[in-house]
Every structure is written in structure tokens, then in C-alpha cells.
Design a protein around this motif. Sequence first.
Motif, PDB file in Angstrom:
ATOM      1  N   GLU A 339     -22.895  -8.535  -4.782  1.00 24.85           N
ATOM      2  CA  GLU A 339     -22.406  -8.798  -3.425  1.00 24.85           C
ATOM      3  C   GLU A 339     -20.985  -9.351  -3.471  1.00 24.85           C
ATOM      4  OE1 GLU A 339     -23.648 -11.383   0.558  1.00 24.85           O
ATOM      5  OE2 GLU A 339     -24.986 -11.293  -1.181  1.00 24.85           O
ATOM      6  N   LYS A 340     -20.704 -10.204  -4.427  1.00 25.18           N
ATOM      7  CA  LYS A 340     -19.356 -10.772  -4.567  1.00 25.18           C
ATOM      8  C   LYS A 340     -18.379  -9.734  -5.107  1.00 25.18           C
ATOM      9  CE  LYS A 340     -16.769 -14.229  -7.217  1.00 25.18           C
ATOM     10  NZ  LYS A 340     -16.849 -15.256  -8.287  1.00 25.18           N
ATOM     11  N   HIS A 341     -18.889  -8.865  -5.976  1.00 33.18           N
ATOM     12  CA  HIS A 341     -18.027  -7.911  -6.662  1.00 33.18           C
ATOM     13  C   HIS A 341     -17.473  -6.858  -5.705  1.00 33.18           C
ATOM     14  CE1 HIS A 341     -17.312  -4.696  -9.915  1.00 33.18           C
ATOM     15  NE2 HIS A 341     -16.509  -5.693 -10.203  1.00 33.18           N
ATOM     16  N   HIS A 342     -18.150  -6.577  -4.609  1.00 39.63           N
ATOM     17  CA  HIS A 342     -17.728  -5.518  -3.693  1.00 39.63           C
ATOM     18  C   HIS A 342     -17.310  -6.102  -2.342  1.00 39.63           C
ATOM     19  CE1 HIS A 342     -19.079  -2.552  -6.563  1.00 39.63           C
ATOM     20  NE2 HIS A 342     -20.271  -3.116  -6.600  1.00 39.63           N
ATOM     21  N   THR A 343     -16.507  -7.153  -2.382  1.00 41.48           N
ATOM     22  CA  THR A 343     -16.108  -7.825  -1.141  1.00 41.48           C
ATOM     23  C   THR A 343     -14.912  -7.165  -0.478  1.00 41.48           C
ATOM     24  OG1 THR A 343     -14.741  -9.352  -2.442  1.00 41.48           O
ATOM     25  CG2 THR A 343     -16.991 -10.052  -1.901  1.00 41.48           C
ATOM     26  N   TRP A 344     -14.107  -6.390  -1.200  1.00 39.61           N
ATOM     27  CA  TRP A 344     -12.894  -5.797  -0.631  1.00 39.61           C
ATOM     28  C   TRP A 344     -13.247  -4.486   0.057  1.00 39.61           C
ATOM     29  CZ3 TRP A 344      -8.174  -7.514   0.365  1.00 39.61           C
ATOM     30  CH2 TRP A 344      -7.185  -6.589   0.705  1.00 39.61           C
ATOM     31  N   ALA A 345     -13.127  -4.458   1.383  1.00 40.25           N
ATOM     32  CA  ALA A 345     -13.458  -3.267   2.164  1.00 40.25           C
ATOM     33  C   ALA A 345     -12.217  -2.398   2.335  1.00 40.25           C
ATOM     34  CB  ALA A 345     -14.000  -3.670   3.528  1.00 40.25           C
ATOM     35  N   PRO A 346     -12.365  -1.075   2.414  1.00 39.82           N
ATOM     36  CA  PRO A 346     -11.211  -0.188   2.590  1.00 39.82           C
ATOM     37  C   PRO A 346     -10.377  -0.534   3.814  1.00 39.82           C
ATOM     38  CG  PRO A 346     -13.176   1.077   2.037  1.00 39.82           C
ATOM     39  CD  PRO A 346     -13.622  -0.323   2.281  1.00 39.82           C
ATOM     40  N   GLU A 347     -11.031  -1.036   4.887  1.00 37.71           N
ATOM     41  CA  GLU A 347     -10.305  -1.349   6.111  1.00 37.71           C
ATOM     42  C   GLU A 347      -9.229  -2.401   5.886  1.00 37.71           C
ATOM     43  OE1 GLU A 347     -13.601  -1.262   5.817  1.00 37.71           O
ATOM     44  OE2 GLU A 347     -13.916   0.670   6.806  1.00 37.71           O
ATOM     45  N   GLN A 348      -9.392  -3.191   4.826  1.00 44.86           N
ATOM     46  CA  GLN A 348      -8.426  -4.250   4.567  1.00 44.86           C
ATOM     47  C   GLN A 348      -7.108  -3.718   4.007  1.00 44.86           C
ATOM     48  OE1 GLN A 348     -11.780  -6.740   2.574  1.00 44.86           O
ATOM     49  NE2 GLN A 348     -10.252  -8.231   3.200  1.00 44.86           N
ATOM     50  N   SER A 349      -7.056  -2.425   3.697  1.00 47.61           N
ATOM     51  CA  SER A 349      -5.789  -1.835   3.247  1.00 47.61           C
ATOM     52  C   SER A 349      -5.097  -1.057   4.362  1.00 47.61           C
ATOM     53  CB  SER A 349      -6.042  -0.899   2.053  1.00 47.61           C
ATOM     54  OG  SER A 349      -6.811   0.220   2.436  1.00 47.61           O
ATOM     55  N   THR A 350      -5.532  -1.250   5.619  1.00 48.13           N
ATOM     56  CA  THR A 350      -4.917  -0.566   6.752  1.00 48.13           C
ATOM     57  C   THR A 350      -3.484  -1.054   6.953  1.00 48.13           C
ATOM     58  OG1 THR A 350      -7.034  -0.253   7.860  1.00 48.13           O
ATOM     59  CG2 THR A 350      -5.054  -0.157   9.232  1.00 48.13           C
ATOM     60  N   VAL A 351      -2.558  -0.110   7.079  1.00 48.85           N
ATOM     61  CA  VAL A 351      -1.148  -0.436   7.297  1.00 48.85           C
ATOM     62  C   VAL A 351      -0.859  -0.341   8.786  1.00 48.85           C
ATOM     63  CG1 VAL A 351       1.237   0.218   6.802  1.00 48.85           C
ATOM     64  CG2 VAL A 351      -0.508   0.432   5.022  1.00 48.85           C
ATOM     65  N   ASN A 352      -0.500  -1.489   9.402  1.00 49.58           N
ATOM     66  CA  ASN A 352      -0.180  -1.517  10.825  1.00 49.58           C
ATOM     67  C   ASN A 352       1.319  -1.488  11.094  1.00 49.58           C
ATOM     68  OD1 ASN A 352      -2.835  -3.559  10.509  1.00 49.58           O
ATOM     69  ND2 ASN A 352      -2.998  -1.998  12.113  1.00 49.58           N
ATOM     70  N   GLN A 353       2.118  -1.911  10.123  1.00 51.50           N
ATOM     71  CA  GLN A 353       3.563  -1.856  10.288  1.00 51.50           C
ATOM     72  C   GLN A 353       4.241  -1.775   8.924  1.00 51.50           C
ATOM     73  OE1 GLN A 353       5.438  -5.448  11.817  1.00 51.50           O
ATOM     74  NE2 GLN A 353       3.604  -6.659  11.372  1.00 51.50           N
ATOM     75  N   ILE A 354       5.452  -1.216   8.947  1.00 50.76           N
ATOM     76  CA  ILE A 354       6.232  -1.054   7.718  1.00 50.76           C
ATOM     77  C   ILE A 354       7.564  -1.765   7.884  1.00 50.76           C
ATOM     78  CG2 ILE A 354       7.369   0.595   6.181  1.00 50.76           C
ATOM     79  CD1 ILE A 354       5.301   2.657   6.936  1.00 50.76           C
ATOM     80  N   LYS A 355       7.942  -2.520   6.874  1.00 51.60           N
ATOM     81  CA  LYS A 355       9.253  -3.170   6.847  1.00 51.60           C
ATOM     82  C   LYS A 355      10.026  -2.692   5.623  1.00 51.60           C
ATOM     83  CE  LYS A 355       8.161  -7.416   9.390  1.00 51.60           C
ATOM     84  NZ  LYS A 355       8.220  -8.908   9.368  1.00 51.60           N
ATOM     85  N   ILE A 356      11.345  -2.699   5.741  1.00 48.84           N
ATOM     86  CA  ILE A 356      12.207  -2.220   4.668  1.00 48.84           C
ATOM     87  C   ILE A 356      13.091  -3.358   4.182  1.00 48.84           C
ATOM     88  CG2 ILE A 356      13.941  -0.531   3.990  1.00 48.84           C
ATOM     89  CD1 ILE A 356      11.307   0.720   4.767  1.00 48.84           C
ATOM     90  N   ASP A 357      13.011  -3.635   2.907  1.00 44.66           N
ATOM     91  CA  ASP A 357      13.938  -4.563   2.244  1.00 44.66           C
ATOM     92  C   ASP A 357      14.889  -3.698   1.417  1.00 44.66           C
ATOM     93  OD1 ASP A 357      15.202  -6.693   0.957  1.00 44.66           O
ATOM     94  OD2 ASP A 357      13.638  -6.843  -0.575  1.00 44.66           O
ATOM     95  N   ASN A 358      15.993  -3.300   2.040  1.00 42.04           N
ATOM     96  CA  ASN A 358      16.827  -2.218   1.517  1.00 42.04           C
ATOM     97  C   ASN A 358      18.097  -2.747   0.867  1.00 42.04           C
ATOM     98  OD1 ASN A 358      18.074   0.237   1.042  1.00 42.04           O
ATOM     99  ND2 ASN A 358      18.718   0.513   3.165  1.00 42.04           N
ATOM    100  N   HIS A 359      18.248  -2.463  -0.419  1.00 44.52           N
ATOM    101  CA  HIS A 359      19.476  -2.807  -1.140  1.00 44.52           C
ATOM    102  C   HIS A 359      20.172  -1.557  -1.660  1.00 44.52           C
ATOM    103  CE1 HIS A 359      18.351  -7.091  -1.166  1.00 44.52           C
ATOM    104  NE2 HIS A 359      17.114  -6.652  -1.351  1.00 44.52           N
ATOM    105  N   SER A 360      19.819  -0.398  -1.106  1.00 46.21           N
ATOM    106  CA  SER A 360      20.367   0.865  -1.588  1.00 46.21           C
ATOM    107  C   SER A 360      21.679   1.180  -0.878  1.00 46.21           C
ATOM    108  CB  SER A 360      19.363   1.998  -1.358  1.00 46.21           C
ATOM    109  OG  SER A 360      19.292   2.323   0.014  1.00 46.21           O
ATOM    110  N   TRP A 361      22.188   2.407  -1.120  1.00 45.23           N
ATOM    111  CA  TRP A 361      23.464   2.831  -0.569  1.00 45.23           C
ATOM    112  C   TRP A 361      23.347   3.395   0.838  1.00 45.23           C
ATOM    113  CZ3 TRP A 361      23.593   5.975  -5.620  1.00 45.23           C
ATOM    114  CH2 TRP A 361      23.967   5.155  -6.694  1.00 45.23           C
ATOM    115  N   VAL A 362      22.137   3.686   1.313  1.00 46.73           N
ATOM    116  CA  VAL A 362      21.986   4.361   2.599  1.00 46.73           C
ATOM    117  C   VAL A 362      21.286   3.459   3.610  1.00 46.73           C
ATOM    118  CG1 VAL A 362      21.968   6.658   1.571  1.00 46.73           C
ATOM    119  CG2 VAL A 362      19.806   5.454   1.907  1.00 46.73           C
ATOM    120  N   ASP A 363      21.345   3.872   4.867  1.00 48.40           N
ATOM    121  CA  ASP A 363      20.818   3.091   5.980  1.00 48.40           C
ATOM    122  C   ASP A 363      19.291   3.033   5.960  1.00 48.40           C
ATOM    123  OD1 ASP A 363      19.990   2.815   9.052  1.00 48.40           O
ATOM    124  OD2 ASP A 363      22.051   2.085   8.825  1.00 48.40           O
ATOM    125  N   ASP A 364      18.741   1.918   6.491  1.00 51.02           N
ATOM    126  CA  ASP A 364      17.288   1.755   6.587  1.00 51.02           C
ATOM    127  C   ASP A 364      16.636   2.924   7.318  1.00 51.02           C
ATOM    128  OD1 ASP A 364      17.889  -0.673   5.485  1.00 51.02           O
ATOM    129  OD2 ASP A 364      17.021  -1.885   7.097  1.00 51.02           O
TER     130      ASP A 364
END
Length: 747
Positions: A339-364
Motif C-alpha cells: 500500500e505504501k509502495h504504490h502511493t504515487w498516482a498518475p494524476e499527480q504528474s498532470t501538467v497544468n502550466q508551463i514556465k520557461i527559465d530561458n538563458h538561450s539566444w532566442v525569445d521565450d
Amino acid sequence: MSRQLLRKAGLLSILIGFLFSAAAASAQTDLPPIHHPEHPKVVLVLSGGGARGAAQIGVLKVLEELHVRPDMIVGTSIGSIIGGLYAAGWSPEQIEKLLKETDLQQTFIDQIPRTDKSFRRRQDDAVFLIPTRLRFKGIVPYIPSSVLGGQRLDLFLKALEIQSTGVSDFDDLPIPYRAVAVNLTDGRAVVLDHGSLATAMRASMGIAGVFAPVELNGMKLVDGGTAANLPIGIAQDQGAQSIIAVDITSPLATPEELGSVFSIVGQLTGFLTVFNRLDDIKKLKPGDVLISPELGDLNFYDFKHAADGIAAGEVAARAKSDELKRFAVSDQEWAAFQEKHHTWAPEQSTVNQIKIDNHSWVDDRIILDKLPPPTGKPLDGPEFQRSIMKLYGLDYFGTIEPEFQRADDQGELTLHVSKKPYGRNSVQFNIGFQNDFKGDTAHHFAMRHLALALNRLGGEWVNIAQFGSTSLFSSSFYQPLEYSMHWFAEPLVSTRRGPVTLRNNEGDAQAEYRVGLQIGEMDFGRVIDGWGEVRLGPFWSQEEGDLHVGTQEILPDYTIKSGGLRATFRVDTLNESVFPTKGLEILATGTDSSATMGADAPLRQAFISASTAFTFRRNTIIPLVQAGWTPEGIATLGTSFYLGGPGKLSGLFPQQLRGDKMGFARLAIYRELTKVNLGALSTGVYAGVSLEAGNVYGESDSVSLDTLRHGGSVYLGAKTPIGPIFIGYGLADGGDHLFFLLIGERF
């Protein structure tokens, strides 16, 4: 990973490894402060051994059958990955499914499939076929710290982490966990007990010289096998009372197997792991269990036979079942563990927003445009990796590192986008050689300079210089006009000068001209969904034809100016630029040169070429059709349509036939004889035949099937690190024939 790649990379890793092997042999450890609520009773120790690590999955299956619950897992290299996933809550069956469904050979190689590249990057190999680029840091050539950057491997592990756990203290995992790496500076073992699970696994299995070291807390970390491939002593340092050790270390080769330089290098590399393993085995105490699966000739690189390794692990663990049973827990304790070993549910990896930490040469906004929007659904690991690799394939970025956090039932994915470790400038080279063994040869050496991302919209400057039978210089600036990079503008100037041989119907040379062409043009265009592009723009040109050998009775020297509009439509979905096995390639151009744009004489021309590739088993069929016509004006030497030479009525001399109109069809069939996947340096050998029909016509000539000339060829071809090589024999009706050798040229 491919055997050849790792063996060759071993030349690098062995040099690095022996620099600190003496320190590693003593298995000294730099241990960060670790708090233990209580000492673990039973520690599962998993060794390194590459693809042989599949046996560890079989052992885990048997441990679960016996209800043996480890209180901690300590792993090195592949053992850190198998152990890390199990510690994070993956079942043995889930790990087995992952191993079988993942192309680990591709995962270890950073090569982007050609079909996943942007249309712009796909054209980089259309002519300049030597894939290796010379990069620069300032004005100094850049030498990377490893054969592979490890971006695809990093993403693979990071996706597993996002789908597995949200904790950063490895004591808080369903099973406490430790990964063993080596500090490249001094050769000491480093035990990782917190932070990113993916980073810990990546550091533990990063073969020195093959993958870039992981930089963490001021250290450069590489594969832990050189210090503790079977980290029994480290497990004891963590407080282990009893140990179950699974040893899948690759054995040393026998004298009979040491017959090549690669096997010798492999043997030297093995010394680094085998001897520290023996030291650790001596540390086992009475009551500890050592499981050594019989893996036969399953080697370090052979992930395709993982099922055999899993079965061998099960057999070896069952043979030790009587010793293992004493570690079994009660049914009640096992149910609580499950019961403890299988506590991480797939729903907990749902991505609701994306942020960019951009140090490259092009725009975000360029980065965000290339990513799928958050779906509100659990992360799809393979699709996530593919999206990031396509972004990475733009060649604007260094390592792209995802970070996932969940708070208030919202999942936030941050992409840390680094700047490349080298500058914007790179140089590619190309060599070309053609010989018909009848006295006609052609050769060239070319360089292509590319300056990437010169502004935030991703502008590119391309310069090409070619020397040899045909000389060429061109310069263009490709400028995307918005952040989706669909619309673009590209001004171009070029100058070209090369020979044109005029021949009679029997193929005898009558005269040779030097034809020079200077062009200036301004294209505006749009990329169409990554599979094609359309261009339209004005052009101006000047062509000179100078007699070099022969008499001017055939054609006097001339100079002619042209100006007008040119439209181009391209489709390119081929999976390879040379010896493709699937995809479509279309090129259609239309030119209208008129006096209003400065032309000396009107000229209207059109050309279309279309081919497709499809494969059954190891055989590929590529039908191709081409047509060119001049509805108005008279074609010059520089604007005529030509046939003749390998692949274009193969029994004729190159460019033997010239006219204002042209029709041609070819059916090429080739079979893959052998192939070695080395990423950008992949090689292969092919045998093929072609059937050909076509002809060229003058302005007033009628075109019919009766006027077609026929030909064909048989050939051997090879894809090499310096480009394609073809050698073959061509025939054409009328008895024309020739042998040919092509290097660096497309057939």
C-alpha cells in the motif's frame, strides 16, 4: 547502446578512468551528512553492468513472491536506475514493460530523427552530408567533454521521475534509496541521498568520456562503477545489518576473446569495475546473500535481449530462495508495504502550466510555440520526450532540463533552457568526387559556415564556399518574421563557375565551356506544418559562357542578363537524406524572366521532381519522376535541362544530353546489407539496381514515349561519416555503358 559506439568511446573512458583508478580501488567515499531514523535491517545492493541489469528485474520479481521487503536500496549505474524506480514505487512488471517498450539504444544517443527536425534543420544535410560540425567557443574550436551530450537520456530519466515521485529526500521514498557516483576530480565514491531522482540516476550511470559529467555541488560526477560497482561497503556504511547483493558485473574476457583492439579496450575498462567488486564481495558477512545470475554471453550493450536477462535473474534468485526466505515479512506487513509502495498516482504528474527559465539566444515565445499546451492530463512520458527533443533539434539550446512541482493540486512544469556551451558559429565540410573511368572526373571541397540565432527571432547567416571542378560562393540570411517561425524572408547572393561539355549523339566531346552565373534574390516564404515550404521572390542574374576547349562554331561566347520572379515549392519528409526508407520529396520551381525586370530576353521555365520511398523488410523502392520545360525563350547552357551520368541514364556521360525540355523516370531498388547505428556517425552498406527512361528535347521537338532513351545500373552504396559512396555499372540503349564512382554525391 550500440556496441561499436561504447567500445570506441571506451578509448576515451579508459584514459579518464585510469587517472583515478588508484583512488577508486580503495573505495573511499565522500558521504554527505545523512540522518537515519533507524538503521535499515535489510539493504538490497544492485551492481552496474549495462544491459545485464535486466536480471535485477527478475530478482525483484522473486523477492516480491517471497514477500522480501528491502529497507533500503543502494545501486550503481544500471542498478541505480532499476533500484531507483523500484524504490519510487514501480513494480517489477512495470519496469520490465518500460525496458521492453523503450528503444534504449536510441535513448543513449542524442541524434534527432530527421522527421522530428524542423524543416529548416532538415535541409542542413540535403547537400552537406558530413554530419559532424566544427564548433567554436570564441575563435577557438570547441572540444566537448564527452562523445554524447546526454540530452535524450536526461529527458528519459526526468520523465520517469515526474511519473514516479514528488519528493527530494530519498529517505521519503516508499523505499529509502542511495545512488553511487564517482567524483571525477579525485576518483572517490559519492553517495547521493537527496535532490532529483533523475539526476542521481544519471550521475550514477554516466560513463566517463561517453556522457557529459553531471555537475552537482561543485563536483563533476560520473559512473559509480569505477569506485564501487557492487557497493556493499557503502551499504554497510549506511547502517545495513543484512545485505542482499545482486551482481551482474560484466566478466573479464578470456584469452581467446582478446583478439581485437576493441576487446582489449573492453578488458582494460573491465579492470576498473571487477577489482573493486572483488573487494566489496569480501565485505559480505555470514547470513548475507549474494545473487550472481548466469548471463552467458549477454553483454553490456545487448538491451535487445533483456528478456533473457530477466529470466536468468529469476532462476538465480529462486536458487537462493531458502536463504532469502528468512528476510520475508508477514502477510500483514507485506500488504502494508504494498500500500505504501504504490502511493504515487498518475494524476499527480498532470501538467497544468508551463514556465520557461530561458538563458538561450532566442525569445521565450519561440520555445513555448514548439511545446504542446498543458492538457490537464497525466504526463505522457514518450510524447513529452519527443516534444523536448524536437525543440532541442532546433540547435539553439544547450541542455533543456525539466523540473516538475505540484502544489495546491496544480502541476507546474518549468523548463530550464541553458545556453549552448559553445558559440553561434559552426562549420561543416563536404567532399565530392566523380569518376566514370573513361577520362572524365570531377571533384570539389566545400565548407558551409552557419551562424545560428543571431537575433531573438532566430535569424541565421549561411555562407558556402566550394573549390574544385566547380567553384561556388554564396551568402544568405534566413530571417523568421514571427515567433512561430512559419513566415520568413531570405536574401541571397551567389556566384558559381563550372565546366559544361557539349557532346554529339555518340557521346564524343565537341567543346567545353566555362559557365559562370551570378545571382541575387530576395525570397519571402512560409513553412507548412514542418513538412514543406513555399517561396516567392524577385531575382536578378548574369550568366557568361566562355569557350575553354574546341571551336566557336558550335556556340559563341556570350553574356546574358536575367531578372524576374521565381516561385519554389518543396516537400521533404524523408527519414534520411541518403538511403531513405520512407518519406516523400518534391521540388517544383517556376521562373519568369522579363524585360521589365532587366532581362535581355524573356525566359519562362518550370521544373518538377517528385520521389517517394517505401520499404518492405530490408528492401526499399524509390520511384522518381522529373520534368522540365521552357514555354517561352531559349535556354542557355546555365538554364538548360540535362540528362546523363549515374542515376540519370546511367550508361551515358554526365550531362551528355541537353535541351529546352526534359522528361525522366527512374525506379531504384536497394537492399540494406549491414548497418551500424552510431547516431550522427551511422554507417550502412547497400546493394541496388535502377531502371531509367528519359530524354531531352529542343524547342520544336515533339515529346512521345517512342523518343525515350532507356538505361539502368547496378551498384553498391555506403553511408559513411564523410558522406555517401557509390560504385557501380551503368547501361543505356545503343550500347553506351560506363563504370562510375561517386563520393559525397546523391545518386
